[in-house]
Design an enzyme around this catalytic site. Structure first.
Site, PDB file in Angstrom:
ATOM      1  N   CYS A   2       0.840  -1.194   0.000  1.00  0.00           N
ATOM      2  CA  CYS A   2       0.000   0.000   0.000  1.00  0.00           C
ATOM      3  C   CYS A   2       0.880   1.251   0.000  1.00  0.00           C
ATOM      4  CB  CYS A   2      -0.939   0.082   1.198  1.00  0.00           C
ATOM      5  SG  CYS A   2      -2.055  -1.292   1.357  1.00  0.00           S
ATOM      6  N   ARG A  27       4.226  -0.886  -4.626  1.00  0.00           N
ATOM      7  CA  ARG A  27       3.882  -1.203  -3.235  1.00  0.00           C
ATOM      8  C   ARG A  27       2.499  -1.832  -3.102  1.00  0.00           C
ATOM      9  NH1 ARG A  27       7.171   1.481   0.636  1.00  0.00           N
ATOM     10  NH2 ARG A  27       5.601   0.908   2.153  1.00  0.00           N
ATOM     11  N   TRP A  74      -2.952  -2.826  -1.477  1.00  0.00           N
ATOM     12  CA  TRP A  74      -2.719  -4.269  -1.514  1.00  0.00           C
ATOM     13  C   TRP A  74      -3.696  -4.834  -0.481  1.00  0.00           C
ATOM     14  CZ3 TRP A  74      -1.197  -8.200   1.780  1.00  0.00           C
ATOM     15  CH2 TRP A  74      -0.732  -9.376   1.173  1.00  0.00           C
ATOM     16  N   ASN A 100      -2.656   2.833   5.685  1.00  0.00           N
ATOM     17  CA  ASN A 100      -1.844   1.616   5.579  1.00  0.00           C
ATOM     18  C   ASN A 100      -1.811   0.980   6.955  1.00  0.00           C
ATOM     19  OD1 ASN A 100      -1.234   2.286   2.976  1.00  0.00           O
ATOM     20  ND2 ASN A 100       0.872   2.926   3.391  1.00  0.00           N
ATOM     21  N   GLY A 101      -1.796  -0.355   6.993  1.00  0.00           N
ATOM     22  CA  GLY A 101      -1.748  -1.037   8.284  1.00  0.00           C
ATOM     23  C   GLY A 101      -3.063  -1.733   8.563  1.00  0.00           C
ATOM     24  N   GLU A 481      16.811 -19.395  -2.976  1.00  0.00           N
ATOM     25  CA  GLU A 481      16.552 -18.066  -3.532  1.00  0.00           C
ATOM     26  C   GLU A 481      16.197 -18.166  -5.022  1.00  0.00           C
ATOM     27  OE1 GLU A 481      15.842 -15.303  -2.494  1.00  0.00           O
ATOM     28  OE2 GLU A 481      16.382 -13.837  -3.995  1.00  0.00           O
ATOM     29  N   LYS A 485      12.672 -16.863  -6.576  1.00  0.00           N
ATOM     30  CA  LYS A 485      12.600 -15.887  -7.676  1.00  0.00           C
ATOM     31  C   LYS A 485      11.698 -16.420  -8.779  1.00  0.00           C
ATOM     32  CE  LYS A 485      13.633 -13.074  -6.172  1.00  0.00           C
ATOM     33  NZ  LYS A 485      14.221 -12.793  -4.890  1.00  0.00           N
ATOM     34  N   GLU A 488       7.857 -16.614  -7.733  1.00  0.00           N
ATOM     35  CA  GLU A 488       7.108 -15.376  -7.500  1.00  0.00           C
ATOM     36  C   GLU A 488       6.858 -14.573  -8.772  1.00  0.00           C
ATOM     37  OE1 GLU A 488       8.946 -12.644  -4.740  1.00  0.00           O
ATOM     38  OE2 GLU A 488      10.926 -13.145  -5.466  1.00  0.00           O
ATOM     39  N   HIS A 504      15.805 -38.081  -0.120  1.00  0.00           N
ATOM     40  CA  HIS A 504      14.876 -38.403   0.955  1.00  0.00           C
ATOM     41  C   HIS A 504      13.449 -38.011   0.605  1.00  0.00           C
ATOM     42  CE1 HIS A 504      18.317 -39.501   3.374  1.00  0.00           C
ATOM     43  NE2 HIS A 504      18.890 -38.390   2.946  1.00  0.00           N
ATOM     44  N   LYS A 603       5.618  -4.999  -2.757  1.00  0.00           N
ATOM     45  CA  LYS A 603       6.890  -4.754  -2.089  1.00  0.00           C
ATOM     46  C   LYS A 603       6.603  -4.357  -0.649  1.00  0.00           C
ATOM     47  CE  LYS A 603      11.309  -4.277  -3.172  1.00  0.00           C
ATOM     48  NZ  LYS A 603      11.996  -5.499  -3.626  1.00  0.00           N
TER      49      LYS A 603
HETATM   50  C1  F6R Z   1      11.219 -11.886  -2.617  1.00  0.00           C
HETATM   51  C2  F6R Z   1      11.014 -10.774  -1.728  1.00  0.00           C
HETATM   52  C3  F6R Z   1      10.461 -11.050  -0.369  1.00  0.00           C
HETATM   53  C4  F6R Z   1      11.173 -10.153   0.670  1.00  0.00           C
HETATM   54  C5  F6R Z   1      10.507 -10.300   2.037  1.00  0.00           C
HETATM   55  C6  F6R Z   1      11.246  -9.499   3.085  1.00  0.00           C
HETATM   56  O1  F6R Z   1      11.756 -11.486  -3.829  1.00  0.00           O
HETATM   57  O2  F6R Z   1      11.274  -9.653  -2.068  1.00  0.00           O
HETATM   58  O3  F6R Z   1      10.555 -12.381  -0.025  1.00  0.00           O
HETATM   59  O4  F6R Z   1      12.513 -10.527   0.722  1.00  0.00           O
HETATM   60  O5  F6R Z   1       9.184  -9.879   1.966  1.00  0.00           O
HETATM   61  O6  F6R Z   1      11.299  -8.152   2.750  1.00  0.00           O
HETATM   62  P1  F6R Z   1      12.315  -7.174   3.410  1.00  0.00           P
HETATM   63  O7  F6R Z   1      13.684  -7.586   3.022  1.00  0.00           O
HETATM   64  O8  F6R Z   1      11.945  -5.824   2.889  1.00  0.00           O
HETATM   65  O9  F6R Z   1      12.123  -7.279   4.896  1.00  0.00           O
END
Ligand code: F6R
Length: 608
Positions: A2, A27, A74, A100-101, A481, A485, A488, A504, A603
């Site tokens: 948001c 966001r 969001w 937000n929140g 990781e 990637k 997502e 296993h 984000k």
């Molecule tokens: C994946 C991604 C998320 C963040 C997670 C933590 O690409 O971006 O998994 O890594 O939400 O976010 P931060 O690092 O901002 O605390």
């Protein structure tokens, strides 16, 4: 997660609001809206979907006025429809709120307000705030907001306008970031500096508990009893190009390609190669405190949790201090063993992730010292930790984290080096590690020079329904990781596993339809990885390997190979993760996915 924007000044508010929303679309992007105080009324315009839908709605029905707030959402409470989009108006239409929140006692407040005759028009928790401000309005908007906040439990970044007290925005912060942008005869409010950077670099970050009154000719910050507070004016030190795509097709690609620079920035002025150590100004840990650490807990979420796993291996290997890595969401609700000799390292790109912030507060409450590895300057974690290492990666706009990850690993390496040298690592080994760090930016560039190869590999796998990622030791988190990637941004199901653990269970999945990505640079466990590659090939799996040299042991076993330069084992993840970022990116693009705004994601996850 948001975004909030506000404008008050001498010009029409809507263009500023729309521009701010576009800059914050990463966001949250499931609905958006604006409310503009227009003479005697507050006019609201909202739309489900991307900001472009809101722009069309505003083009059809323009709203005029010089004070306004906007929001990109969001969804948490209620589906992403127009009726649930912010701003939410009070029953009499005189108050509009963006938030937000989460208001945790929204149900109880809703029941009380309904008892007084208020009708609710959305499924959101936010709407209670609009009615509550109306209900408690007497005198000024700020008084009404302060009174309303006395009833509210939960977290908020709030921006509120009212026709009953025109010419101002009242903002309030608890657990959700907000800043005031200072202009000339105009002021801005935003949850994210990128929203206002085109207009001002002078900002005031609000603290939890602050209420701000923002007007064209000035602003005031108050505490929850309306007493004036003084807050420092700070300067945003990055420029507009940092938040623009600059010729790249996507922010994610731009950020992947920025890594030679961001890896270097993370080390600038900190690495002392000749002494085999590092200098970290913001640690706030004395020599005695560093020597007194008994154990380290690293807590984070998502990608940052993956870098934490790498940090664990680095610190245990070079400092010989026990390290535990915890998902922040689990740590905060456990009964962890923390003493005043525990160091809690908190890793977060945004510095706002709700679980990570709560975990840090919990660690502090239990007596640990906290050290934040954070990218966003002035973010809540950076402000509340006892000491910190900024990543200096610049704004990360792509929802999938890339450059922040490699910078986190570098920051962890710098910290490890400093601590290890204090705790007995020889100067020779320190210098070796420091030299390897210094060589990374050039090596990252070499990896990126081969990006095209990964684009070809991606072509072969763009239709795969599943992909398995395997690695051992410090490259196991790289496998995790890589899988994250891919899933997502491409929506392909992907799993990361320690290569030997495959036997296993997951080995049952392997057949000619299953691509398996091996992270297999030449390191201490390479020979073991070869056995795991053989196990996959024996079951007709397709092998894509990230390797670092000609390996006779792999002859005839690889279907696709991507070569990276060699470095010391512990730093391999910086180089090995980049091909996997590229693989995910190219596969997602070839599938037509919206790489920068993947579905259901946003984000910075500022809710639990
Ligand atoms: C994946 C991604 C998320 C963040 C997670 C933590 O690409 O971006 O998994 O890594 O939400 O976010 P931060 O690092 O901002 O605390």
């Amino acid at each position: 997660m948001c975004g909030i924007i506000g404008y008050v000044g001498g010009k029409q508010a809507t263009p500023f609001l729309l521009e701010g929303l576009r800059r914050m679309e990463y966001r949250g992007y499931d609905s958006a809206g604006v409310a503009v105080a227009n003479g005697g009324a507050v006019v609201t315009c909202r739309a489900a979907g991307k900001i472009a839908r809101l722009e069309s709605a505003l083009a059809a029905t323009p709203v005029h006025g010089t004070v306004g707030v906007g929001h990109t959402r969001w969804a948490t409470h209620g589906p992403p429809t127009e009726r649930n989009a912010h701003p939410h108006a009070s029953a009499d239409g005189t108050v509009a709120v963006v938030h937000n929140g989460i208001i945790e006692n929204a149900n109880a407040l809703r029941a009380v307000l309904q008892g007084k005759g208020y009708e609710f028009r959305s499924d959101t928790d936010t709407e209670v705030m609009a009615h509550l401000v109306q209900e408690l309005f007497e005198g000024s908007l700020e008084d009404a907001v302060i009174n309303a906040l006395r009833e509210v439990e939960g977290t908020y970044g709030l921006a509120i306008v009212s026709s009953r007290d025109p010419g101002k925005i009242v903002a309030a912060r608890k657990g959700s970031p907000l800043l005031i942008g200072i202009g000339d005869g105009e002021h801005f409010l935003a949850s994210d500096a990128s929203a206002i950077l085109a207009h001002t670099r002078q900002v005031v970050y609000l603290d939890d508990g602050d209420v701000a009154v923002v007007q064209a000719d000035g602003y005031r910050v108050l505490d929850r009893d309306a007493a004036p507070m003084s807050r420092r004016v700070e300067k945003i030190d990055w420029d507009l190009s940092a938040i623009e795509r600059g010729g790249y097709a996507h922010f994610m690609l731009k950020e992947i390609f920025e890594q030679p620079q961001t890896v270097e920035n993370a080390m600038r002025g900190r690495l002392i190669v000749e002494d085999g150590t590092s200098k970290l100004g913001g640690l706030n840990l004395s020599h005695e405190q560093l020597m007194a650490i008994d154990n380290i807990i690293i807590t984070a979420c998502g990608t940052s949790w993956h870098s934490a796993l790498i940090g664990e291996m680095m610190i245990e290997e070079l400092c010989r201090i026990p390290v535990e890595v915890e998902y922040a969401s689990e740590f905060r609700y456990r009964n962890p063993i923390v003493t005043d000799r525990t160091l809690c390292i908190v890793i977060s790109q945004s510095g706002e992730t709700a679980d990570t912030l709560a975990a840090m507060r919990e660690a502090k409450r239990r007596g640990a010292r906290t050290l934040g590895l954070v990218n966003v300057v002035g973010s809540t974690i950076a402000r509340e930790d006892d000491g910190g290492i900024y990543l200096h990666a610049g704004p990360e706009i792509g929802v999938a984290s890339t450059k922040a990850f490699t910078s986190q690993v570098v920051a962890l390496a710098l910290f490890t080096l400093k601590l290890a040298r204090k705790r007995g690592l020889s100067v020779t080994r320190g210098i070796e590690f420091a030299k390897a760090l210094a060589a990374l930016p050039g090596q990252v560039r070499e990896v990126l020079d081969r990006a095209e190869q990964m684009e070809h590999i991606a072509e072969e796998f763009k239709r795969s329904p599943n992909v398995l990622y395997l690695g051992r030791g410090v490259n196991f988190p790289v496998a995790l990781e890589g899988a994250l990637k891919l899933k997502e941004i491409s929506y392909i199901h992907a799993e990361g596993y320690p290569a030997a653990e495959m036997k296993h269970g997951p080995i049952a999945l392997i057949d000619e339809m299953m691509p398996v990505v091996f992270v297999a640079p030449h390191d201490a466990v390479f020979d073991k990885v070869v056995s795991n590659v053989q196990e996959v090939k024996a079951r007709k799996g397709t092998v894509i390997a990230v390797t670092s040299r000609d390996e006779p042991a792999l002859a005839g076993l690889l279907d696709y190979e991507f070569r990276i330069p060699e470095t010391v084992d512990l730093l391999m993840p910086v180089l090995a993760s980049i091909p996997l970022q590229l693989l995910a990116y190219y596969i997602a693009v070839k599938r037509g996915a919206n790489v920068d705004q993947p579905r259901n994601l946003a984000k910075s996850v500022t809710v639990e």
